[in-house]
Design a protein around this motif. Structure first.
Motif, PDB file in Angstrom:
ATOM      1  N   ARG A 280      -5.471  -4.122  -4.631  1.00  0.00           N
ATOM      2  CA  ARG A 280      -4.294  -4.032  -5.484  1.00  0.00           C
ATOM      3  C   ARG A 280      -3.926  -5.399  -6.057  1.00  0.00           C
ATOM      4  O   ARG A 280      -3.485  -5.504  -7.198  1.00  0.00           O
ATOM      5  CB  ARG A 280      -3.106  -3.456  -4.705  1.00  0.00           C
ATOM      6  CG  ARG A 280      -1.890  -3.146  -5.603  1.00  0.00           C
ATOM      7  CD  ARG A 280      -0.643  -2.835  -4.807  1.00  0.00           C
ATOM      8  NE  ARG A 280      -0.091  -3.989  -4.113  1.00  0.00           N
ATOM      9  CZ  ARG A 280       0.515  -5.020  -4.701  1.00  0.00           C
ATOM     10  NH1 ARG A 280       0.650  -5.080  -5.995  1.00  0.00           N
ATOM     11  NH2 ARG A 280       0.993  -6.028  -3.976  1.00  0.00           N
ATOM     12  N   ARG A 281      -4.114  -6.435  -5.283  1.00  0.00           N
ATOM     13  CA  ARG A 281      -3.774  -7.791  -5.742  1.00  0.00           C
ATOM     14  C   ARG A 281      -4.827  -8.346  -6.694  1.00  0.00           C
ATOM     15  O   ARG A 281      -4.777  -9.497  -7.084  1.00  0.00           O
ATOM     16  CB  ARG A 281      -3.588  -8.734  -4.551  1.00  0.00           C
ATOM     17  CG  ARG A 281      -2.339  -8.407  -3.751  1.00  0.00           C
ATOM     18  CD  ARG A 281      -2.031  -9.471  -2.748  1.00  0.00           C
ATOM     19  NE  ARG A 281      -0.865  -9.085  -1.953  1.00  0.00           N
ATOM     20  CZ  ARG A 281      -0.203  -9.911  -1.166  1.00  0.00           C
ATOM     21  NH1 ARG A 281      -0.590 -11.171  -1.058  1.00  0.00           N
ATOM     22  NH2 ARG A 281       0.825  -9.492  -0.480  1.00  0.00           N
TER      23      ARG A 281
ATOM     24  N   ASP B 224      -5.460  -0.379   5.164  1.00  0.00           N
ATOM     25  CA  ASP B 224      -4.297  -0.794   4.369  1.00  0.00           C
ATOM     26  C   ASP B 224      -4.489  -2.208   3.816  1.00  0.00           C
ATOM     27  O   ASP B 224      -4.159  -2.474   2.654  1.00  0.00           O
ATOM     28  CB  ASP B 224      -3.011  -0.746   5.207  1.00  0.00           C
ATOM     29  CG  ASP B 224      -2.585   0.673   5.567  1.00  0.00           C
ATOM     30  OD1 ASP B 224      -3.104   1.638   4.950  1.00  0.00           O
ATOM     31  OD2 ASP B 224      -1.740   0.809   6.472  1.00  0.00           O
TER      32      ASP B 224
ATOM     33  N   ARG C 241      -0.034 -14.290   3.685  1.00  0.00           N
ATOM     34  CA  ARG C 241       0.065 -13.153   2.760  1.00  0.00           C
ATOM     35  C   ARG C 241       1.475 -13.024   2.190  1.00  0.00           C
ATOM     36  O   ARG C 241       1.660 -12.845   0.991  1.00  0.00           O
ATOM     37  CB  ARG C 241      -0.310 -11.868   3.499  1.00  0.00           C
ATOM     38  CG  ARG C 241      -0.090 -10.589   2.699  1.00  0.00           C
ATOM     39  CD  ARG C 241       0.075  -9.373   3.585  1.00  0.00           C
ATOM     40  NE  ARG C 241       1.247  -9.496   4.455  1.00  0.00           N
ATOM     41  CZ  ARG C 241       1.416  -8.760   5.541  1.00  0.00           C
ATOM     42  NH1 ARG C 241       0.519  -7.878   5.917  1.00  0.00           N
ATOM     43  NH2 ARG C 241       2.512  -8.923   6.275  1.00  0.00           N
TER      44      ARG C 241
ATOM     45  N   GLU D 265      -4.633  -3.276  -0.139  1.00  0.00           N
ATOM     46  CA  GLU D 265      -3.752  -4.298  -0.697  1.00  0.00           C
ATOM     47  C   GLU D 265      -4.574  -5.416  -1.334  1.00  0.00           C
ATOM     48  O   GLU D 265      -4.199  -5.950  -2.386  1.00  0.00           O
ATOM     49  CB  GLU D 265      -2.820  -4.856   0.382  1.00  0.00           C
ATOM     50  CG  GLU D 265      -1.877  -5.939  -0.084  1.00  0.00           C
ATOM     51  CD  GLU D 265      -0.846  -5.481  -1.120  1.00  0.00           C
ATOM     52  OE1 GLU D 265      -0.214  -6.359  -1.737  1.00  0.00           O
ATOM     53  OE2 GLU D 265      -0.679  -4.257  -1.331  1.00  0.00           O
TER      54      GLU D 265
ATOM     55  N   LEU E 245      -5.494 -11.245   3.356  1.00  0.00           N
ATOM     56  CA  LEU E 245      -5.699  -9.800   3.526  1.00  0.00           C
ATOM     57  C   LEU E 245      -7.087  -9.507   4.094  1.00  0.00           C
ATOM     58  O   LEU E 245      -7.260  -8.592   4.900  1.00  0.00           O
ATOM     59  CB  LEU E 245      -5.479  -9.080   2.207  1.00  0.00           C
ATOM     60  CG  LEU E 245      -4.031  -9.132   1.729  1.00  0.00           C
ATOM     61  CD1 LEU E 245      -3.938  -8.820   0.255  1.00  0.00           C
ATOM     62  CD2 LEU E 245      -3.167  -8.187   2.543  1.00  0.00           C
TER      63      LEU E 245
END
Length: 182
Positions: free
Chosen positions: A172-173, A165, A134, A169, A144
């Protein structure tokens, strides 16, 4: 379809045959891969193990329909397919401990089949391999997914926030939808 009242013995048999052919093709491909291409060995071994899990699910579902005298046969065949998948994931992870996806799948199957990890240290190794992957690439999203799963496999369930979390993420990516949904 193989769900509910729509399920048929013929449908199961057809798909079981197709999965068997796919597994045989993957086994042959795995044997032919250049031993210096660890990336391809990891990928093919993981696909083989994953296809084996699909076969196990199919056989388990097949065990509840049709002839009562065959139910135990299909239930055992399902368990055997899961054991073979576990073996493939184990080989993949032990052959390359950086292969975090094979590692987390190995751990998940161990937990599901035996209620424990064969080697509890493997959980930390998988987590660290995924963290390194990551951190090395801001576009990496598979790590992730591994981290979310590894936190969900926490024996005392204290890492649920860390799992959430990792999923946030992952989104978000901008991972492809199939990566987030799987």
């Amino acid at each position: 379809t193989l769900i509910g009242e729509e399920a048929s013995v013929e449908g199961f048999s057809r798909i079981e045959k197709e999965l068997g052919e796919r597994l045989a093709a993957l086994e042959l491909r795995l044997k032919r891969i250049d031993k210096h291409r660890q990336d391809l060995i990891d990928e093919c071994g993981g696909l083989l193990a994953s296809a084996g899990k699909r076969l196990a699910e199919l056989l388990f579902r097949r065990s509840v329909i049709g002839e009562p005298e065959l139910r135990q046969h299909y239930a055992k065949a399902s368990r055997d397919a899961l054991d073979k998948s576990l073996s493939c994931y184990r080989q993949g992870f032990h052959g390359n401990i950086h292969s975090h996806w094979n590692g987390v799948q190995k751990l998940a199957l161990e937990a599901a089949l035996t209620g424990r990890f064969d080697d509890p240290h493997d959980r930390n190794i998988v987590r660290r391999a995924a963290e390194l992957s990551r951190d090395a690439d801001s576009n990496e999203f598979w790590a992730l997914g591994t981290l979310a799963e590894i936190h969900l496999l926490d024996p005392d369930q204290s890492e649920m926030d860390l799992a959430r979390d990792a999923i946030r993420e992952l989104k978000r990516r901008k991972a492809p939808p199939h990566a987030v949904e799987s």
